[in-house]
Design a protein around this motif. Structure first.
Motif, mmCIF file in Angstrom:
data_model
loop_
_atom_site.group_PDB
_atom_site.id
_atom_site.type_symbol
_atom_site.label_atom_id
_atom_site.label_comp_id
_atom_site.label_asym_id
_atom_site.label_seq_id
_atom_site.Cartn_x
_atom_site.Cartn_y
_atom_site.Cartn_z
ATOM 1 N N ASP A 32 -11.092 61.428 71.600
ATOM 2 C CA ASP A 32 -9.701 61.887 71.513
ATOM 3 C C ASP A 32 -9.607 63.149 70.659
ATOM 4 O O ASP A 32 -10.069 63.167 69.513
ATOM 5 C CB ASP A 32 -8.818 60.799 70.891
ATOM 6 N N GLU A 33 -8.984 64.183 71.198
ATOM 7 C CA GLU A 33 -8.747 65.405 70.426
ATOM 8 C C GLU A 33 -7.435 65.230 69.669
ATOM 9 O O GLU A 33 -6.372 65.071 70.276
ATOM 10 C CB GLU A 33 -8.659 66.624 71.335
ATOM 11 N N PHE A 58 9.592 64.266 74.662
ATOM 12 C CA PHE A 58 8.630 64.460 73.575
ATOM 13 C C PHE A 58 9.101 65.637 72.729
ATOM 14 O O PHE A 58 9.446 66.697 73.255
ATOM 15 C CB PHE A 58 7.238 64.744 74.145
ATOM 16 N N ILE A 59 9.108 65.447 71.411
ATOM 17 C CA ILE A 59 9.522 66.498 70.482
ATOM 18 C C ILE A 59 8.299 66.937 69.677
ATOM 19 O O ILE A 59 7.765 66.158 68.884
ATOM 20 C CB ILE A 59 10.615 66.003 69.513
ATOM 21 N N ALA A 109 3.549 60.557 79.211
ATOM 22 C CA ALA A 109 4.302 60.602 80.466
ATOM 23 C C ALA A 109 3.786 59.559 81.451
ATOM 24 O O ALA A 109 4.550 59.023 82.269
ATOM 25 C CB ALA A 109 4.224 61.994 81.071
ATOM 26 N N GLU A 110 2.497 59.253 81.372
ATOM 27 C CA GLU A 110 1.911 58.252 82.262
ATOM 28 C C GLU A 110 2.424 56.846 81.935
ATOM 29 O O GLU A 110 2.457 55.973 82.806
ATOM 30 C CB GLU A 110 0.384 58.286 82.130
ATOM 31 N N ARG A 111 2.824 56.643 80.684
ATOM 32 C CA ARG A 111 3.238 55.311 80.239
ATOM 33 C C ARG A 111 4.744 55.144 80.144
ATOM 34 O O ARG A 111 5.247 54.013 80.158
ATOM 35 C CB ARG A 111 2.593 55.026 78.876
ATOM 36 N N LEU A 112 5.462 56.241 80.032
ATOM 37 C CA LEU A 112 6.904 56.165 79.824
ATOM 38 C C LEU A 112 7.706 56.681 81.013
ATOM 39 O O LEU A 112 8.881 57.033 80.869
ATOM 40 C CB LEU A 112 7.283 56.947 78.556
ATOM 41 N N HIS A 113 7.093 56.709 82.189
ATOM 42 C CA HIS A 113 7.772 57.279 83.353
ATOM 43 C C HIS A 113 8.995 56.482 83.770
ATOM 44 O O HIS A 113 9.878 56.998 84.473
ATOM 45 C CB HIS A 113 6.794 57.403 84.534
ATOM 46 N N GLU A 114 9.092 55.223 83.346
ATOM 47 C CA GLU A 114 10.254 54.403 83.697
ATOM 48 C C GLU A 114 11.401 54.561 82.692
ATOM 49 O O GLU A 114 12.469 53.977 82.882
ATOM 50 C CB GLU A 114 9.855 52.932 83.771
ATOM 51 N N ALA A 124 -3.796 65.906 71.112
ATOM 52 C CA ALA A 124 -3.493 67.230 71.649
ATOM 53 C C ALA A 124 -2.799 67.130 72.998
ATOM 54 O O ALA A 124 -1.989 67.995 73.356
ATOM 55 C CB ALA A 124 -4.777 68.054 71.769
ATOM 56 N N ASP A 125 -3.083 66.075 73.767
ATOM 57 C CA ASP A 125 -2.470 65.879 75.079
ATOM 58 C C ASP A 125 -1.399 64.798 75.050
ATOM 59 O O ASP A 125 -1.158 64.104 76.044
ATOM 60 C CB ASP A 125 -3.538 65.524 76.114
ATOM 61 N N ALA A 126 -0.728 64.652 73.917
ATOM 62 C CA ALA A 126 0.218 63.556 73.719
ATOM 63 C C ALA A 126 1.295 63.492 74.789
ATOM 64 O O ALA A 126 1.537 62.435 75.382
ATOM 65 C CB ALA A 126 0.869 63.675 72.340
#
Length: 327
Positions: free
Chosen positions: A299-300, A138-139, A128-133, A121-123
């Motif tokens: 995880d939701e 996200f679609i 964003a925390e992992r792909l900030h570089e 649900a919070d994908a």
């Protein structure tokens, strides 16, 4: 065409990795002047080096059709360049995703680690925390074809070369095969998730259960985790979290032989496969096990709705893919 040969090699390597591609899932493409080469619907990426699985299309014509929301973009068969290749195969059901990306090389995979994030649900927030570089977007989930093309068009901005498709997978794009390969490796490393250890499989019990029945134990040890990991089975047995699951396995996962399902997860014991099941069945069962072993109790998750499932199973492009022997 040197670059197309390089794409074939990359496709075969990626297609042989069950954590990236399962059965006929995933697709790759290359844009050359006047033509876009893309994996044919229903073919397996792992076969890319051994057989001709790519078909050519008129890229400019596809883009013009997308601009006017032409229904022909659902199958894209109207845009085939039969003068260059007359295999008779249809283009990938996700051709429009590749056409929309401006880069020459596009690689779309059903990365297990990506899916484990993309069904949350919070994908978008967690990714964003992992792909900030990365230059990524996200679609939210949309059915492949025109709905997904529209969702991508609404969010795509200049410079983006990574797409995470909600409840679906990962797309990376670059101007050379080498760059796409390197980008894929970097993104996959960035989204890696811890994996729960799988319980031991009771092979003796499975053999007894299969006696006198048209079933055999699953060949891959990882597949059995669908039955031996309580959370994986509880989460996966009644819901559908991504398109290829329902296309090949139906809704949820069978836990008994009633109705002769192609795959049965016997709780606490292991997984068996019907003798006449399509070759895609076990890879799809393993994929679900692999995804669910990367999901935690707290995880939701967001499953596909009944309407989403109906749109997939009644989509002509998927019905065609199901008829192919390579499935």
């Amino acid at each position: 065409m040197v670059e197309l040969e390089k794409l074939r090699a990359l496709s075969a390597r990626v297609g042989a990795d069950p954590l990236l591609v399962q059965a006929a899932g995933g697709n790759t493409s290359l844009k050359e002047p006047g033509v876009m080469w893309i994996k044919a619907s229903g073919t397996w990426l792992k076969d890319a080096a051994a057989r001709d699985i790519f078909v050519p299309l008129d890229h400019a014509a596809i883009m013009a059709a997308l601009a006017r929301s032409d229904p022909a973009c659902e199958s894209c068969t109207d845009f085939l360049r039969t003068d260059l290749n007359a295999t008779g195969l249809r283009p990938s059901i996700e051709t429009t995703v590749h056409a929309l990306m401006p880069q020459r090389v596009v690689v779309h995979v059903h990365c297990v680690n990506t899916i484990a994030w993309a069904i949350r649900a919070d994908a978008e927030q967690r990714l964003a925390e992992r792909l900030h570089e990365f230059s990524w977007i996200f679609i939210p989930y949309a059915r492949p074809g025109l709905p997904l093309a529209g969702a991508i068009s609404a969010r795509l901005r200049p410079g983006v070369d990574v797409l995470v498709l909600g409840n679906h997978g990962l797309v990376v794009a670059a101007d050379t095969v080498e760059e796409a390969d390197a980008l894929l490796a970097r993104v996959v490393a960035a989204v890696a998730r811890p994996v729960r250890s799988a319980a031991l499989v009771d092979h003796a019990a499975l053999a007894i259960l299969c006696t006198g029945k048209p079933y055999r134990p699953a060949a891959m040890e990882e597949t059995h985790a669908l039955a031996t990991d309580p959370l994986a089975l509880r989460r996966g047995k009644a819901s559908v979290f991504y398109p290829d699951h329902v296309v090949f396995l139906g809704v949820g996962v069978a836990t008994s032989f009633a109705g002769d399902p192609p795959l049965v997860a016997i709780p606490g014991v292991g997984v068996v496969i019907r003798d006449d099941a399509k070759s895609a069945i076990e890879p799809m069962g393993r994929c679900l096990a692999d995804v669910m072993r990367r999901v935690e109790e707290q995880d939701e998750l967001v499953a596909l709705t009944a309407e989403d499932v109906d749109r997939l199973v009644n989509w002509d492009a998927e019905k065609y893919r199901q008829t192919l022997k390579v499935n």
